[in-house]
Design a protein around this motif. Sequence first.
Motif, PDB file in Angstrom:
ATOM      1  N   VAL A 145      66.740  91.129  -3.239  1.00 24.48           N
ATOM      2  CA  VAL A 145      66.578  92.580  -3.411  1.00 24.48           C
ATOM      3  C   VAL A 145      65.632  93.169  -2.363  1.00 24.48           C
ATOM      4  O   VAL A 145      66.012  94.025  -1.561  1.00 24.48           O
ATOM      5  N   ASN A 146      64.391  92.749  -2.384  1.00 23.92           N
ATOM      6  CA  ASN A 146      63.376  93.261  -1.469  1.00 23.92           C
ATOM      7  C   ASN A 146      63.362  92.453  -0.169  1.00 23.92           C
ATOM      8  O   ASN A 146      64.000  91.395  -0.085  1.00 23.92           O
ATOM      9  N   PRO A 147      62.651  92.915   0.854  1.00 16.86           N
ATOM     10  CA  PRO A 147      62.609  92.182   2.119  1.00 16.86           C
ATOM     11  C   PRO A 147      61.771  90.899   2.028  1.00 16.86           C
ATOM     12  O   PRO A 147      60.651  90.815   2.547  1.00 16.86           O
ATOM     13  N   ARG A 148      62.326  89.923   1.361  1.00 18.62           N
ATOM     14  CA  ARG A 148      61.683  88.623   1.186  1.00 18.62           C
ATOM     15  C   ARG A 148      62.755  87.541   1.278  1.00 18.62           C
ATOM     16  O   ARG A 148      63.912  87.760   0.914  1.00 18.62           O
ATOM     17  N   ILE A 149      62.382  86.370   1.757  1.00 15.85           N
ATOM     18  CA  ILE A 149      63.296  85.232   1.839  1.00 15.85           C
ATOM     19  C   ILE A 149      62.936  84.276   0.712  1.00 15.85           C
ATOM     20  O   ILE A 149      61.866  83.658   0.722  1.00 15.85           O
ATOM     21  N   LEU A 150      63.824  84.175  -0.274  1.00 14.80           N
ATOM     22  CA  LEU A 150      63.561  83.352  -1.448  1.00 14.80           C
ATOM     23  C   LEU A 150      63.846  81.879  -1.181  1.00 14.80           C
ATOM     24  O   LEU A 150      64.783  81.533  -0.453  1.00 14.80           O
ATOM     25  N   VAL A 151      63.049  81.016  -1.812  1.00 15.70           N
ATOM     26  CA  VAL A 151      63.299  79.584  -1.819  1.00 15.70           C
ATOM     27  C   VAL A 151      63.970  79.250  -3.146  1.00 15.70           C
ATOM     28  O   VAL A 151      63.512  79.683  -4.211  1.00 15.70           O
ATOM     29  N   ASP A 152      65.057  78.505  -3.095  1.00 12.29           N
ATOM     30  CA  ASP A 152      65.899  78.264  -4.270  1.00 12.29           C
ATOM     31  C   ASP A 152      65.216  77.337  -5.274  1.00 12.29           C
ATOM     32  O   ASP A 152      65.240  76.116  -5.144  1.00 12.29           O
ATOM     33  N   ARG A 153      64.637  77.917  -6.307  1.00 12.60           N
ATOM     34  CA  ARG A 153      63.936  77.139  -7.337  1.00 12.60           C
ATOM     35  C   ARG A 153      64.893  76.331  -8.198  1.00 12.60           C
ATOM     36  O   ARG A 153      64.475  75.401  -8.897  1.00 12.60           O
ATOM     37  N   ASP A 154      66.176  76.657  -8.188  1.00 16.36           N
ATOM     38  CA  ASP A 154      67.149  75.943  -9.015  1.00 16.36           C
ATOM     39  C   ASP A 154      67.851  74.824  -8.257  1.00 16.36           C
ATOM     40  O   ASP A 154      68.747  74.168  -8.806  1.00 16.36           O
ATOM     41  N   CYS A 155      67.471  74.609  -7.022  1.00 14.91           N
ATOM     42  CA  CYS A 155      68.040  73.525  -6.225  1.00 14.91           C
ATOM     43  C   CYS A 155      67.144  72.293  -6.349  1.00 14.91           C
ATOM     44  O   CYS A 155      65.978  72.314  -5.963  1.00 14.91           O
ATOM     45  N   ASP A 156      67.701  71.209  -6.911  1.00 10.54           N
ATOM     46  CA  ASP A 156      66.901  69.995  -7.144  1.00 10.54           C
ATOM     47  C   ASP A 156      66.287  69.467  -5.855  1.00 10.54           C
ATOM     48  O   ASP A 156      65.115  69.056  -5.834  1.00 10.54           O
ATOM     49  N   GLU A 157      67.063  69.459  -4.787  1.00 12.25           N
ATOM     50  CA  GLU A 157      66.566  68.912  -3.518  1.00 12.25           C
ATOM     51  C   GLU A 157      65.397  69.735  -2.979  1.00 12.25           C
ATOM     52  O   GLU A 157      64.403  69.171  -2.495  1.00 12.25           O
ATOM     53  N   ILE A 158      65.501  71.045  -3.089  1.00 11.93           N
ATOM     54  CA  ILE A 158      64.412  71.902  -2.621  1.00 11.93           C
ATOM     55  C   ILE A 158      63.151  71.655  -3.439  1.00 11.93           C
ATOM     56  O   ILE A 158      62.042  71.518  -2.892  1.00 11.93           O
ATOM     57  N   ARG A 159      63.283  71.604  -4.766  1.00 14.02           N
ATOM     58  CA  ARG A 159      62.102  71.388  -5.614  1.00 14.02           C
ATOM     59  C   ARG A 159      61.455  70.041  -5.312  1.00 14.02           C
ATOM     60  O   ARG A 159      60.225  69.941  -5.264  1.00 14.02           O
ATOM     61  N   GLU A 160      62.262  69.015  -5.114  1.00 13.13           N
ATOM     62  CA  GLU A 160      61.710  67.691  -4.829  1.00 13.13           C
ATOM     63  C   GLU A 160      60.910  67.689  -3.530  1.00 13.13           C
ATOM     64  O   GLU A 160      59.838  67.086  -3.445  1.00 13.13           O
ATOM     65  N   ILE A 161      61.421  68.372  -2.520  1.00  9.68           N
ATOM     66  CA  ILE A 161      60.713  68.428  -1.236  1.00  9.68           C
ATOM     67  C   ILE A 161      59.421  69.235  -1.369  1.00  9.68           C
ATOM     68  O   ILE A 161      58.345  68.791  -0.961  1.00  9.68           O
ATOM     69  N   VAL A 162      59.527  70.424  -1.943  1.00  9.30           N
ATOM     70  CA  VAL A 162      58.363  71.311  -2.047  1.00  9.30           C
ATOM     71  C   VAL A 162      57.263  70.696  -2.896  1.00  9.30           C
ATOM     72  O   VAL A 162      56.064  70.888  -2.627  1.00  9.30           O
ATOM     73  N   ASN A 163      57.639  69.919  -3.925  1.00  8.61           N
ATOM     74  CA  ASN A 163      56.651  69.339  -4.825  1.00  8.61           C
ATOM     75  C   ASN A 163      56.074  68.014  -4.333  1.00  8.61           C
ATOM     76  O   ASN A 163      55.212  67.427  -4.985  1.00  8.61           O
ATOM     77  N   GLN A 164      56.517  67.533  -3.181  1.00  4.41           N
ATOM     78  CA  GLN A 164      55.948  66.313  -2.612  1.00  4.41           C
ATOM     79  C   GLN A 164      54.468  66.544  -2.269  1.00  4.41           C
ATOM     80  O   GLN A 164      54.106  67.600  -1.753  1.00  4.41           O
ATOM     81  N   PRO A 165      53.618  65.549  -2.539  1.00  4.73           N
ATOM     82  CA  PRO A 165      52.211  65.678  -2.135  1.00  4.73           C
ATOM     83  C   PRO A 165      52.064  65.955  -0.642  1.00  4.73           C
ATOM     84  O   PRO A 165      51.181  66.714  -0.234  1.00  4.73           O
ATOM     85  N   ARG A 166      52.932  65.378   0.173  1.00 10.88           N
ATOM     86  CA  ARG A 166      52.846  65.562   1.615  1.00 10.88           C
ATOM     87  C   ARG A 166      53.218  66.992   2.049  1.00 10.88           C
ATOM     88  O   ARG A 166      52.982  67.372   3.181  1.00 10.88           O
ATOM     89  N   PHE A 167      53.804  67.761   1.120  1.00  7.02           N
ATOM     90  CA  PHE A 167      54.166  69.141   1.432  1.00  7.02           C
ATOM     91  C   PHE A 167      53.157  70.123   0.850  1.00  7.02           C
ATOM     92  O   PHE A 167      53.334  71.326   0.955  1.00  7.02           O
ATOM     93  N   SER A 168      52.080  69.618   0.271  1.00  6.84           N
ATOM     94  CA  SER A 168      51.143  70.481  -0.451  1.00  6.84           C
ATOM     95  C   SER A 168      50.527  71.546   0.452  1.00  6.84           C
ATOM     96  O   SER A 168      50.356  72.703   0.038  1.00  6.84           O
ATOM     97  N   ARG A 169      50.167  71.187   1.683  1.00 14.34           N
ATOM     98  CA  ARG A 169      49.573  72.167   2.593  1.00 14.34           C
ATOM     99  C   ARG A 169      50.582  73.260   2.932  1.00 14.34           C
ATOM    100  O   ARG A 169      50.253  74.453   2.883  1.00 14.34           O
ATOM    101  N   GLN A 170      51.811  72.853   3.257  1.00 15.22           N
ATOM    102  CA  GLN A 170      52.843  73.832   3.582  1.00 15.22           C
ATOM    103  C   GLN A 170      53.184  74.708   2.378  1.00 15.22           C
ATOM    104  O   GLN A 170      53.455  75.906   2.520  1.00 15.22           O
ATOM    105  N   ARG A 171      53.141  74.096   1.196  1.00 15.56           N
ATOM    106  CA  ARG A 171      53.437  74.849  -0.030  1.00 15.56           C
ATOM    107  C   ARG A 171      52.438  75.973  -0.212  1.00 15.56           C
ATOM    108  O   ARG A 171      52.810  77.103  -0.539  1.00 15.56           O
ATOM    109  N   ARG A 172      51.179  75.679   0.031  1.00 18.66           N
ATOM    110  CA  ARG A 172      50.134  76.679  -0.155  1.00 18.66           C
ATOM    111  C   ARG A 172      50.101  77.690   0.989  1.00 18.66           C
ATOM    112  O   ARG A 172      49.724  78.848   0.786  1.00 18.66           O
ATOM    113  N   GLU A 173      50.481  77.278   2.185  1.00 17.24           N
ATOM    114  CA  GLU A 173      50.392  78.165   3.342  1.00 17.24           C
ATOM    115  C   GLU A 173      51.646  78.999   3.558  1.00 17.24           C
ATOM    116  O   GLU A 173      51.574  80.105   4.092  1.00 17.24           O
TER     117      GLU A 173
END
Length: 276
Positions: A145-173
């Motif tokens: 809707v708004n000018p934002r690029i959403l990350v697919d929270r319902d995609c298992d592969e995306i959630r697994e990557i984003v929730n990796q400890p090694r992705f924690s810095r990127q997740r927060r930034e």
Amino acid sequence: MANQRPGAFRTRSGEANLVVCLVAFMDLLGVKAMTKLPHREELARLRSLDATMRDVLAIGKPTSFRTSTFSDSIAIALPLPRRATDQATALRQLLLRCADLQLSLASKGFFLRGGVTVGRYFHAEYMVYGAGLVDAWMLEDKKAVNPRILVDRDCDEIREIVNQPRFSRQRRELLTRDHDGSVFLDYLASAPVFAQLSDNPSLDFFSNHKNVIVERLAAHKDDAATWQKYRWAAEYHNAAVATVMGPTEAKSLTIGDGAGIARKFEIVEKLEPSAH
């Protein structure tokens, strides 16, 4: 089309392949309004848009990304590696490319909305296709809707990557949670780095970003649906300025309450599936 490196998108015999990819689909806001400009002004904006996209998307240069553009639509795909560490690196690369595009286009007065997911993707010389493309488009068309690029929270592969400890810095930034629970790419978080090309780094970029949004709010004051999109952009801008800049500079760069600024943004600690 870009000069693409041979690899996963081609079989050993050289035929186009159907590949599991990280996929981003994005749509440019404001293109319809641009078609109503005088010929010379429209042409100038088109040339500026084309140059920016060619530069950021590395069109015409060797790259592992697959990029397709048509009118106000942009699709970017990157093969999903098998190893978890490589998947985290690939998602970071895709998100940074999208953020770079958002920053560059915003500086020219263009705003993007879109979606990022994982799915099968087919990229040939004259054709793009795949479930990943459809799912990313659905995120852009039905949910962003708004000018934002959403990350697919319902995609298992995306959630697994984003929730990796090694992705924690990127997740927060790189990721931020909106008041509606949607998780989107925080492109303004990297604005100070982007703005180092100017004489007055962050101030120049945020000042321009503010001015563009204020102009859009004024231009669309009689178009409630479009005005709300730029109101969201104003709220996001103010939240980013408050985080990145000092109190004095933030005050001068904040968009006034004519936009009704009240939205809440949060750091993403963990990516949870959306509620259905």
